[in-house]
Design an enzyme around this catalytic site. Sequence first.
Site, PDB file in Angstrom:
ATOM      1  N   CYS A  50       0.820  -1.211   0.000  1.00  0.00           N
ATOM      2  CA  CYS A  50       0.000   0.000   0.000  1.00  0.00           C
ATOM      3  C   CYS A  50       0.854   1.260   0.000  1.00  0.00           C
ATOM      4  O   CYS A  50       0.379   2.329  -0.395  1.00  0.00           O
ATOM      5  CB  CYS A  50      -0.946   0.008   1.200  1.00  0.00           C
ATOM      6  SG  CYS A  50      -0.110  -0.035   2.812  1.00  0.00           S
ATOM      7  N   ASN A  51       2.097   1.148   0.421  1.00  0.00           N
ATOM      8  CA  ASN A  51       2.944   2.338   0.530  1.00  0.00           C
ATOM      9  C   ASN A  51       4.078   2.406  -0.470  1.00  0.00           C
ATOM     10  O   ASN A  51       4.801   3.404  -0.501  1.00  0.00           O
ATOM     11  CB  ASN A  51       3.527   2.446   1.946  1.00  0.00           C
ATOM     12  CG  ASN A  51       2.517   2.994   2.932  1.00  0.00           C
ATOM     13  OD1 ASN A  51       1.671   3.801   2.575  1.00  0.00           O
ATOM     14  ND2 ASN A  51       2.593   2.532   4.169  1.00  0.00           N
ATOM     15  N   GLU A 114       8.617  -0.983  11.437  1.00  0.00           N
ATOM     16  CA  GLU A 114       7.484  -1.921  11.372  1.00  0.00           C
ATOM     17  C   GLU A 114       7.937  -3.229  10.740  1.00  0.00           C
ATOM     18  O   GLU A 114       8.854  -3.267   9.919  1.00  0.00           O
ATOM     19  CB  GLU A 114       6.319  -1.296  10.601  1.00  0.00           C
ATOM     20  CG  GLU A 114       6.648  -0.863   9.171  1.00  0.00           C
ATOM     21  CD  GLU A 114       6.185  -1.865   8.138  1.00  0.00           C
ATOM     22  OE1 GLU A 114       5.666  -2.916   8.538  1.00  0.00           O
ATOM     23  OE2 GLU A 114       6.363  -1.591   6.944  1.00  0.00           O
ATOM     24  N   GLN A 116       5.806  -5.646   9.243  1.00  0.00           N
ATOM     25  CA  GLN A 116       4.977  -6.206   8.174  1.00  0.00           C
ATOM     26  C   GLN A 116       5.729  -6.236   6.841  1.00  0.00           C
ATOM     27  O   GLN A 116       5.601  -7.179   6.067  1.00  0.00           O
ATOM     28  CB  GLN A 116       3.695  -5.386   8.031  1.00  0.00           C
ATOM     29  CG  GLN A 116       2.705  -5.983   7.026  1.00  0.00           C
ATOM     30  CD  GLN A 116       1.418  -5.174   6.936  1.00  0.00           C
ATOM     31  OE1 GLN A 116       1.277  -4.133   7.570  1.00  0.00           O
ATOM     32  NE2 GLN A 116       0.487  -5.630   6.134  1.00  0.00           N
TER      33      GLN A 116
END
Length: 444
Positions: A50-51, A114, A116
């Site tokens: 998504c980023n 993070e 993920q």
Amino acid sequence: MRIIAAGLNYKTAPVEIREKLALSEQEIADMLAGLRASKSMMEGVILSTCNRTEVYAVAERKEQFMLDLAYIMERKFNLSKEQFAASFYVHEDNAAVEHLFKVTSGLDSMVVGETQILGQVRDAFLYSQSLPATGAVFNRLFKQAVTLAKRLHTETRIGQKPVSVSYAAVELAVRKIGALAGKRIVVVGAGHMSELAVKHMQARGADRIIVINRSYDRAAQFAGRFGIAASSWETLPELLSEAELVMTATGAAESVITADMLRRARLNRSEPLLMIDMGVPRDIDPLADELDGVTLIDIDRLGAIVNENAEARAKEALKLTPVIQKERNDFALWMKELGVAPAIAALREKADAVRESAYQDMLKKLPELDERERKVIGKLTKSIVNQLLRDPILNIKELATGRGGEAAIEAFTRIFGIEEETRRIAEPDAADADGEDDMRNAIA
């Protein structure tokens, strides 16, 4: 060979651009196939989250690779040349390797540290490997990146503070609407992002959460894990009419909540509605933010609260720069050694062939030797060959990694008369599986 990392992320491109490049597995496979067919890329891995969307490539010429990549971006994904030039960054060789290490370790994420992204990089590599679109270089590089990231998260404090986009979303919800206990909350989507959001909301006292998903079975399984309610997709308009907080993270290709749907829902209520869209592409029509009583927060607007919680991680990240650079240098050394591997493999192949021929001639001349004597002589001849090769191999490895390495390798192949054998092993189209094994053994 050049290693190239080209892509865009949350720093260089707004969500409207990033959502165009939220690629499915089939689109990734097609894109890798197209780049390999153009002959501008020898190995490739595509990371799409998504980023960020990034293409990692082993290529002979950066310029041709970038031209082919820009062509695909324009033709298949409707990204203009101007948008491509403004949004895409390009890293090469050591800078590309260092970038991958930082990405995998979470040092380049919206939420520093993070974890993920580590799984996403690993999955992206394994998928590309399965196509297959990777080879010796990326098989080594991505394994090193994943191993490094795991070590950094285990040995440092980079990932200790519980910050993520979903965590930021919950923190923002508490700021906007107060305590979550007793609030009517609808979660749209039953994926990883929604799972994290529910965990964080329950930790803040939320006790009236309903999850909805296109697959009711998946929604029911999700709800069972967290002790919350599930509802069918058809009830979404009704749930919107009752909710005080809506969080979405579906991964759908287009909006699942439209402005018209919200207009109808607003007719049945007077309470304010907070909507937090964590999806890319966006799950909620941006026009929803213009409706009376509706506050819409998309993933880009979560950045501010993320930054507030990331200060400690950012400080920790600065301490990791020397570790990243050492790993980068280790890989660069391996790459230089990779250049000499075909020559070493060719020398060993020739030496083994000479030894085996001489050994067989000896057996013919001495037929009275028993099995034990033959084994002893066989081991002795192998030992002699290995001892003779030891110093030349160590020396050429050292020379190949220094200035003038290519010239040293060329002289090495001429001295031992292994030019043709070296070319055969080095060329991917001509090399068989045994040749690849020879190269790996030569490096070891």
